[in-house]
Write an enzyme that holds these catalytic residues in place. Structure first.
Site, short mmCIF file in Angstrom:
data_model
loop_
_atom_site.label_atom_id
_atom_site.label_comp_id
_atom_site.label_asym_id
_atom_site.label_seq_id
_atom_site.Cartn_x
_atom_site.Cartn_y
_atom_site.Cartn_z
N TRP A 51 0.83 -1.21 0.00
CA TRP A 51 0.00 0.00 0.00
C TRP A 51 0.86 1.26 0.00
CZ3 TRP A 51 -1.05 4.22 3.16
CH2 TRP A 51 -2.31 4.81 3.08
N ASP A 52 1.89 1.29 0.83
CA ASP A 52 2.77 2.47 0.92
C ASP A 52 3.42 2.78 -0.42
OD1 ASP A 52 3.49 2.68 4.24
OD2 ASP A 52 2.83 0.75 3.47
#
Length: 237
Positions: free
Chosen positions: A185-186
């Site tokens: 996600w990051d």
């Protein structure tokens, strides 16, 4: 510097009761010194070690703490996305519950958003950064970030440092396209932000490897596949 914009800080939690016990008082104390208005969301993802009960206790004792609980573990990224959907702050910030990144950098991180950046992220790989971690984890981190820069054409040095801040409206816009729900996600957020031409600040940090990381070998292989999947989404599909 005093941050006048309302700030939402999120701590993602999964079976981190001991780290959570130390983190919440430190975060509240730090925020009270640098922000005029803030809330702290504990995004707790189906913990079974007492983290849920402790988070609920913090929320009862402080009106600035919100406990966001789920009965089923759906992933760190998913927990952060859910927190972003209810955040009331103009600035959305998150960092890992083990406080691996020195919290003294929080004022600078938030300050970059008030200066006009859309997104600010800590980096463990800038020349000015000071990090303490095992050799094996250092090699894996540098290898992973090299692949992200090579395949996804990112200009950033570190994509997985769990220490980031956004203009909340910008993050919500990015989340409409973000697919990953866990550790990638990051990286996906940062790459999509660059593709949109957003202003990103990368700051050096002091970072110390925490105990009991929940990143497993299986997660590393999944993130490798995720790099290729995101390339396909951006350039082919």
């Amino acid at each position: 510097m005093t941050i006048s914009n309302p700030v939402t800080v999120v701590i993602p939690v999964y079976n981190d009761v001991h780290a959570l016990k130390e983190a919440v008082p430190r975060v509240l104390q730090t925020l009270s010194c640098i922000a005029t208005e803030f809330e702290l969301i504990i995004a707790e993802d189906a913990s079974t070690d007492g983290s849920a009960e402790l988070a609920a206790k913090f929320a009862r004792e402080s009106p600035q703490v919100i406990h966001l609980h789920r009965d089923e573990r759906l992933g760190r990224g998913s927990a952060l996305s859910r927190a972003a959907s209810i955040a009331r702050g103009d600035i959305f910030c998150y960092f890992d519950v083990d406080m691996a990144t020195d919290i003294s950098h929080l004022e600078e991180l938030l300050g970059r958003i008030t200066e006009g950046y859309d997104l600010a992220t800590g980096s463990r790989l800038l020349p000015e950064s000071r990090i303490i971690r095992s050799c094996s984890r250092e090699i894996k981190s540098r290898g992973y970030n090299f692949l992200v820069r090579l395949i996804l054409k990112s200009t950033l040095s570190d994509h997985q440092c769990g220490f980031k801040a956004f203009r909340t409206e910008v993050l919500r816009d990015l989340l409409q396209e973000t697919c990953d729900t866990h550790w990638f996600w990051d990286t996906e957020i940062l790459v999509r932000a660059q593709h949109k031409g957003l202003r990103i600040a990368e700051i050096p940090v002091i970072w110390t490897e925490g105990q009991g990381t929940t990143v497993r070998s299986g997660d590393i292989w999944k993130m490798g596949r995720a790099i290729l999947r995101l390339w396909w989404q951006l350039h082919v599909s």
